[in-house]
Design an enzyme around this catalytic site. Sequence first.
Site, mmCIF file in Angstrom:
data_model
loop_
_atom_site.group_PDB
_atom_site.id
_atom_site.type_symbol
_atom_site.label_atom_id
_atom_site.label_comp_id
_atom_site.label_asym_id
_atom_site.label_seq_id
_atom_site.Cartn_x
_atom_site.Cartn_y
_atom_site.Cartn_z
ATOM 1 N N ARG A 96 0.859 -1.176 0.000
ATOM 2 C CA ARG A 96 0.000 0.000 0.000
ATOM 3 C C ARG A 96 0.902 1.236 0.000
ATOM 4 O O ARG A 96 2.044 1.176 0.468
ATOM 5 C CB ARG A 96 -0.893 0.024 1.238
ATOM 6 C CG ARG A 96 -1.812 -1.184 1.395
ATOM 7 C CD ARG A 96 -2.597 -1.078 2.694
ATOM 8 N NE ARG A 96 -3.524 -2.193 2.864
ATOM 9 C CZ ARG A 96 -3.253 -3.311 3.548
ATOM 10 N NH1 ARG A 96 -2.060 -3.459 4.117
ATOM 11 N NH2 ARG A 96 -4.146 -4.256 3.658
ATOM 12 N N LYS A 110 -1.954 -2.182 8.009
ATOM 13 C CA LYS A 110 -3.068 -1.613 8.768
ATOM 14 C C LYS A 110 -3.068 -2.174 10.185
ATOM 15 O O LYS A 110 -2.799 -3.349 10.398
ATOM 16 C CB LYS A 110 -4.400 -1.935 8.076
ATOM 17 C CG LYS A 110 -4.597 -1.193 6.759
ATOM 18 C CD LYS A 110 -5.968 -1.488 6.183
ATOM 19 C CE LYS A 110 -6.222 -0.672 4.914
ATOM 20 N NZ LYS A 110 -7.547 -0.971 4.328
ATOM 21 N N HIS A 116 -2.408 1.745 -5.838
ATOM 22 C CA HIS A 116 -3.274 0.618 -5.487
ATOM 23 C C HIS A 116 -3.519 -0.293 -6.699
ATOM 24 O O HIS A 116 -3.719 -1.499 -6.540
ATOM 25 C CB HIS A 116 -4.603 1.130 -4.935
ATOM 26 C CG HIS A 116 -5.102 0.317 -3.782
ATOM 27 N ND1 HIS A 116 -4.408 0.181 -2.602
ATOM 28 C CD2 HIS A 116 -6.223 -0.434 -3.635
ATOM 29 C CE1 HIS A 116 -5.087 -0.605 -1.776
ATOM 30 N NE2 HIS A 116 -6.189 -0.985 -2.383
ATOM 31 N N ARG A 162 -0.754 -2.683 -6.822
ATOM 32 C CA ARG A 162 -0.984 -3.713 -5.799
ATOM 33 C C ARG A 162 -1.962 -4.774 -6.309
ATOM 34 O O ARG A 162 -1.716 -5.977 -6.173
ATOM 35 C CB ARG A 162 -1.515 -3.030 -4.532
ATOM 36 C CG ARG A 162 -1.946 -3.943 -3.402
ATOM 37 C CD ARG A 162 -2.325 -3.068 -2.213
ATOM 38 N NE ARG A 162 -3.161 -3.743 -1.240
ATOM 39 C CZ ARG A 162 -2.699 -4.517 -0.259
ATOM 40 N NH1 ARG A 162 -1.409 -4.734 -0.150
ATOM 41 N NH2 ARG A 162 -3.528 -5.072 0.610
ATOM 42 N N HIS A 204 -4.022 -9.031 4.042
ATOM 43 C CA HIS A 204 -5.451 -9.011 4.348
ATOM 44 C C HIS A 204 -5.696 -9.764 5.651
ATOM 45 O O HIS A 204 -5.236 -10.894 5.816
ATOM 46 C CB HIS A 204 -6.254 -9.672 3.225
ATOM 47 C CG HIS A 204 -6.345 -8.845 1.990
ATOM 48 N ND1 HIS A 204 -6.655 -9.372 0.747
ATOM 49 C CD2 HIS A 204 -6.172 -7.506 1.779
ATOM 50 C CE1 HIS A 204 -6.655 -8.402 -0.152
ATOM 51 N NE2 HIS A 204 -6.376 -7.272 0.450
ATOM 52 N N TYR A 254 -10.415 -12.243 -5.899
ATOM 53 C CA TYR A 254 -9.577 -12.795 -6.967
ATOM 54 C C TYR A 254 -9.939 -14.241 -7.301
ATOM 55 O O TYR A 254 -9.293 -14.859 -8.136
ATOM 56 C CB TYR A 254 -8.098 -12.718 -6.562
ATOM 57 C CG TYR A 254 -7.622 -11.316 -6.285
ATOM 58 C CD1 TYR A 254 -7.350 -10.424 -7.326
ATOM 59 C CD2 TYR A 254 -7.476 -10.858 -4.987
ATOM 60 C CE1 TYR A 254 -6.936 -9.121 -7.066
ATOM 61 C CE2 TYR A 254 -7.058 -9.556 -4.724
ATOM 62 C CZ TYR A 254 -6.791 -8.702 -5.764
ATOM 63 O OH TYR A 254 -6.389 -7.422 -5.508
#
Length: 324
Positions: A161, A185, A267, A270, A293, A302
């Site tokens: 990111r 994150k 992004h 990514r 994630h 995906y």
Amino acid sequence: MPSESNTRVLAGFLDYLRIEKGLAQLSIAAYRTDIGQFAGFLERRKRDLLGARRTDVREFLQQLFSNQVDGRSVGRKLSALRHLYRYLLLDKKLDHDPTLNIESPRQWKVLPKSLAPDEVNATLAAPVTMHSAQAKNPKEAGALVLRDKAMLELLYAGALRVSELVNAGLEDLKLDVGYMLVRGKGDKERIVPLGKPAQDALAEYLKDGRPVLAAMRAKQTKSAGAPSPRSSPLLFIARGARKLTRQRVWQMVGQASAASGRHASPHMLRHSAATHMVENGADLRTVQTILGHADISTTQIYTHLALDRLRSVYQKHHPRAKVR
């Protein structure tokens, strides 16, 4: 004006996100906006966040669609509400969850846009021509070329990111073993492997690019007795050893992607990395780990790529799948 009850609930939730979950300020601001929008919707109905019903949530989402809000944004707002009511249940502020059994919009499952492999290659090669055309100081231009190429390679190779890129530290890079420690994150750490092109670009930047950018500030601040920028802990620096902004990285990627005939964002690089991994046979758990994630459901956008590849392999190799 927001009701006192809603203000109190929202403030408590945002404190929880900041202190207990460790979310970044941008993420917290997004939660504040999304939940504030729902709170305003409820207040027009003479209701507050603690008294919301499932029909309120459904009608709020329907109103968003009626106002031409795209499915991805609606899905994000629903996700924010789910996190809020999960927190309120755990905190025993209420005994029901109005978001229970409300499905995410189908549009949320739309695959993000990505670049084709040849478009990625054109983007990664673009810094040379970008800075050469604007070069006043060849040495400085060369350093910027090396920096931008290393950043592009890292965004694609590591599926980073943009916030992870600009906050990456020198100590996070482990070139001798070919990986990088990434803080994502919620300040969660993950290990990302780097391919040979990314390793080479980073090594060249560290050797010939970063010292030039750092030395510029050393010349400018020598008389003021400022500390040497060579002590900066950041991996990527701007002219004068200043910290790079997220906006500057977005601008650089947009300029570089023009060489491919597309306009890309960090992004999108990514998503391109994830798409190309799945298309080449990577399993979703591996992709989830590399992307950072927290939930496999986020990576499942995906899935259809993996199924397309499975169908292609089946049709190519299974005797009963071949057209007679």
